[in-house]
Scaffold this motif. Structure first.
Motif, mmCIF file in Angstrom:
data_model
loop_
_atom_site.group_PDB
_atom_site.id
_atom_site.type_symbol
_atom_site.label_atom_id
_atom_site.label_comp_id
_atom_site.label_asym_id
_atom_site.label_seq_id
_atom_site.Cartn_x
_atom_site.Cartn_y
_atom_site.Cartn_z
ATOM 1 N N ARG A 70 -3.792 -10.294 5.913
ATOM 2 C CA ARG A 70 -3.296 -8.930 6.132
ATOM 3 C C ARG A 70 -1.773 -8.902 6.103
ATOM 4 N N ILE A 71 -1.202 -8.013 5.278
ATOM 5 C CA ILE A 71 0.255 -7.957 5.153
ATOM 6 C C ILE A 71 0.831 -6.576 5.462
ATOM 7 N N ALA A 72 -0.021 -5.534 5.532
ATOM 8 C CA ALA A 72 0.495 -4.194 5.833
ATOM 9 C C ALA A 72 -0.628 -3.311 6.356
ATOM 10 N N VAL A 73 -0.284 -2.464 7.347
ATOM 11 C CA VAL A 73 -1.255 -1.547 7.958
ATOM 12 C C VAL A 73 -0.567 -0.217 8.238
ATOM 13 N N ILE A 74 -1.287 0.856 7.957
ATOM 14 C CA ILE A 74 -0.796 2.178 8.332
ATOM 15 C C ILE A 74 -1.992 3.064 8.667
ATOM 16 N N SER A 75 -1.919 3.761 9.792
ATOM 17 C CA SER A 75 -2.964 4.712 10.170
ATOM 18 C C SER A 75 -2.517 6.119 9.783
ATOM 19 N N GLY A 76 -3.505 6.993 9.612
ATOM 20 C CA GLY A 76 -3.186 8.343 9.156
ATOM 21 C C GLY A 76 -2.255 9.090 10.076
ATOM 22 N N ASP A 77 -2.381 8.855 11.390
ATOM 23 C CA ASP A 77 -1.505 9.547 12.345
ATOM 24 C C ASP A 77 -0.251 8.743 12.672
ATOM 25 N N LEU A 78 -0.045 7.637 11.932
ATOM 26 C CA LEU A 78 1.143 6.775 12.094
ATOM 27 C C LEU A 78 1.239 6.132 13.473
ATOM 28 N N SER A 79 0.133 6.126 14.225
ATOM 29 C CA SER A 79 0.165 5.474 15.532
ATOM 30 C C SER A 79 0.245 3.963 15.391
ATOM 31 N N ILE A 117 -5.213 2.585 6.336
ATOM 32 C CA ILE A 117 -4.957 1.802 5.125
ATOM 33 C C ILE A 117 -4.496 0.402 5.504
ATOM 34 N N ILE A 118 -5.153 -0.596 4.904
ATOM 35 C CA ILE A 118 -4.792 -2.001 5.151
ATOM 36 C C ILE A 118 -4.596 -2.688 3.806
ATOM 37 N N TRP A 119 -3.510 -3.431 3.702
ATOM 38 C CA TRP A 119 -3.230 -4.229 2.506
ATOM 39 C C TRP A 119 -3.414 -5.709 2.832
ATOM 40 N N TYR A 120 -4.052 -6.438 1.900
ATOM 41 C CA TYR A 120 -4.242 -7.882 2.035
ATOM 42 C C TYR A 120 -3.651 -8.586 0.813
ATOM 43 N N TYR A 121 -3.076 -9.745 1.070
ATOM 44 C CA TYR A 121 -2.619 -10.609 -0.022
ATOM 45 C C TYR A 121 -3.361 -11.929 0.096
ATOM 46 N N LYS A 122 -4.239 -12.200 -0.878
ATOM 47 C CA LYS A 122 -5.070 -13.420 -0.864
ATOM 48 C C LYS A 122 -5.812 -13.554 0.460
ATOM 49 N N GLY A 123 -6.348 -12.423 0.945
ATOM 50 C CA GLY A 123 -7.161 -12.431 2.158
ATOM 51 C C GLY A 123 -6.387 -12.348 3.454
ATOM 52 N N PHE A 136 1.594 1.013 12.591
ATOM 53 C CA PHE A 136 2.352 0.820 11.367
ATOM 54 C C PHE A 136 2.985 -0.565 11.416
ATOM 55 N N CYS A 137 2.747 -1.383 10.395
ATOM 56 C CA CYS A 137 3.352 -2.721 10.385
ATOM 57 C C CYS A 137 3.362 -3.272 8.973
ATOM 58 N N THR A 138 4.245 -4.227 8.744
ATOM 59 C CA THR A 138 4.287 -4.974 7.494
ATOM 60 C C THR A 138 4.596 -6.432 7.790
ATOM 61 N N ASP A 139 4.024 -7.305 6.947
ATOM 62 C CA ASP A 139 4.311 -8.748 6.969
ATOM 63 C C ASP A 139 4.135 -9.366 8.351
ATOM 64 N N VAL A 140 5.159 -9.988 8.910
ATOM 65 C CA VAL A 140 5.037 -10.737 10.150
ATOM 66 C C VAL A 140 4.693 -9.850 11.340
ATOM 67 N N GLN A 141 4.968 -8.540 11.252
ATOM 68 C CA GLN A 141 4.590 -7.617 12.325
ATOM 69 C C GLN A 141 3.065 -7.482 12.414
ATOM 70 N N CYS A 142 2.386 -7.634 11.251
ATOM 71 C CA CYS A 142 0.925 -7.510 11.222
ATOM 72 C C CYS A 142 0.242 -8.834 11.530
ATOM 73 N N ASN A 143 0.900 -9.901 11.214
ATOM 74 C CA ASN A 143 0.292 -11.220 11.358
ATOM 75 C C ASN A 143 1.378 -12.219 11.725
ATOM 76 N N GLU A 144 1.356 -12.684 12.970
ATOM 77 C CA GLU A 144 2.440 -13.539 13.490
ATOM 78 C C GLU A 144 2.674 -14.790 12.644
ATOM 79 N N GLY A 145 1.597 -15.325 12.076
ATOM 80 C CA GLY A 145 1.739 -16.572 11.323
ATOM 81 C C GLY A 145 2.164 -16.372 9.884
ATOM 82 N N THR A 146 2.394 -15.113 9.466
ATOM 83 C CA THR A 146 2.729 -14.848 8.069
ATOM 84 C C THR A 146 4.146 -14.320 7.927
ATOM 85 N N GLU A 147 5.002 -15.099 7.276
ATOM 86 C CA GLU A 147 6.345 -14.620 6.947
ATOM 87 C C GLU A 147 6.544 -14.760 5.438
#
Length: 435
Positions: free
Chosen positions: A165-174, A157-163, A176-187
């Motif tokens: 990426r702001i959140a990612v989660i895999s089914g096996d939880l290997s 599962i991947i979430w995007y805000y205005k294109g 997992f990230c949100t906001d700046v963890q998923c994209n260094e330039g996004t806070e």
């Protein structure tokens, strides 16, 4: 001949080869679409494509540098290898289009003689009439965007805000990230995002006005990729209004913060969710445009910040500067926001904004009404004057006719009366004379 060539090149540099119109492009979800630039490039040309202000493709005329998507912008994998550049023309093809690919694509061509721009407005339509889920929330409250599914070890599962990426989660939880963890330039959300490990649903905590916009959910598994769009509207507690600003293309416009900065204030400006200017009260941090975000060259050095107020000036505006600018003022006690809706109009366009046309119609209508009333009043006055003059002439004529008809006895009577009155006045005057 040389003078004519110089003038021609100057005109090209000022106006570009494309003009200011936006080309509308429509495509069905899943199909491919090509954005044709309509010219042949040479070895001195450099072509850059932007999607909503984010660089997504670059090609130089001699092919010494070529990139698409994540190769051009490390934090952006919006299209995930679905972009293709034509090396001969620089035209861009988007393969396996999705609903979320809709929006404005800007082409910029840098050559020795001119810098040209062209805008493509792309609309991707769902095969089955894909609907957007609308969500409304009051500023400061939390809101959860529900996926409506249960994840498994095969789902991603991947979430995007205005294109972005702001959140990612895999089914096996290997992963997992949100906001700046998923994209260094996004806070953008600053630790205000929370993912449900069971469903992949996304919660936005302590919402603010600039969290409004489209959030795209992509669920990937071994069989298919599914998408869902959430249109989130965050409303101010006190009925926050948007300040509307209008400017003619080529002029400068200042967005006034309405405050005086101090050592506790930090001011951040965003354009369509992308940070474009920052200033701290003690001036320890100060940046505009590409200095704040190295992948954003949207304004090309045309931004200026006032050190005293944090107000933002956009110089030499162009049509694609139109849109929402969000001002965020952070202090020790609170955060406040203000939104500016900027409209840049083409001075040479035949189409005047509706409000201006309405004002012109109102002015002309009122002027015509006033003139009509004045004419009516003038006609009435003229008629009255003519009638009065006619009545006076008639009256004088009757008086003259009456005088001629008077008998001699009547005239003598009048004369004797006048003489008697005269003698009476003389006698009174003699009596009043002192002896």
């Amino acid at each position: 001949m040389s003078l004519f060539l110089f003038i021609l090149l100057a005109c090209l540099r000022l106006h570009g080869v494309f003009g200011v119109d936006t080309e509308e492009v429509s495509v069905m979800e899943g199909d491919s679409v090509t954005l044709n630039i309509g010219v042949q490039t040479d070895q001195e040309d450099r072509i850059i494509w932007y999607y909503k202000g984010i660089r997504i493709a670059v090609i130089s005329g001699d092919h010494s540098y070529t990139c698409t998507d994540v190769q051009c912008n490390k934090g952006n994998e919006r299209f995930r290898a679905r972009l293709e550049l034509d090396h001969q023309t620089g035209s861009l093809t988007i393969m396996n289009t999705r609903i979320t690919d809709s929006g404005e694509y800007t082409l910029v061509i840098f050559s020795r003689f001119s810098d040209s721009e062209k805008i493509f407005s792309v609309s991707v339509h769902g095969v089955f009439g894909f609907d957007t889920v609308k969500v409304s929330v009051i500023e400061g409250d939390s809101v959860t965007l529900n996926t409506g599914v249960q994840t498994n070890q095969q789902d991603g599962i991947i979430w995007y805000y205005k294109g972005i990426r702001i959140a990612v989660i895999s089914g096996d939880l290997s992963k997992f990230c949100t906001d700046v963890q998923c994209n260094e330039g996004t806070e953008r959300f600053r630790d205000r995002l929370k993912l449900d490990h069971q469903t992949g649903s996304l919660t936005i905590m302590n919402t603010n006005l600039e969290d409004s916009g489209e959030y795209t959910l992509v669920i990937s598994n071994i069989f298919s990729d599914n998408e869902k769009i959430f249109s989130v509207s965050v409303h101010g507690v006190f009925g926050f209004d948007t300040v509307k600003v209008s400017v003619m293309e080529g002029d400068s416009v200042t967005l006034n913060s309405g405050v005086q900065t101090n050592h506790q204030h930090k001011i951040i400006w965003y354009y369509k969710g992308i940070r474009i200017a920052v200033i701290s009260g003690d001036l320890s941090k100060f940046c505009t445009d590409v200095q704040c975000n190295e992948d954003n060259v949207r304004f090309g050095g045309r931004l200026k910040l006032d050190h005293q107020t944090g107000s933002l000036t956009i110089m030499n505006t162009n049509l694609e500067d139109s849109g929402e600018y969000t001002l965020l003022i952070s202090s020790f006690f609170s955060n406040s926001e203000k939104i500016f809706s900027v409209s840049v109009h083409d001075p040479n366009s035949d189409s005047t904004p509706f409000l201006s046309r309405l004002q012109a119609v109102v002015v002309v209508s009122v002027s015509a009404g006033v003139i009509a009333i004045l004419l009516i009043v003038a006609v009435i006055c003229c008629c009255k004057c003519r009638a009065r003059r006619k009545a006076n002439r008639t009256k004088r004529g009757r008086q003259a006719s009456g005088a001629e008809d008077s008998s001699p006895d009547q005239r003598n009577t009048f004369l004797m009366t006048d003489l008697s009155d005269s003698n009476l006045h003389q006698a009174e005057a003699a009596n009043e004379t002192p002896s």
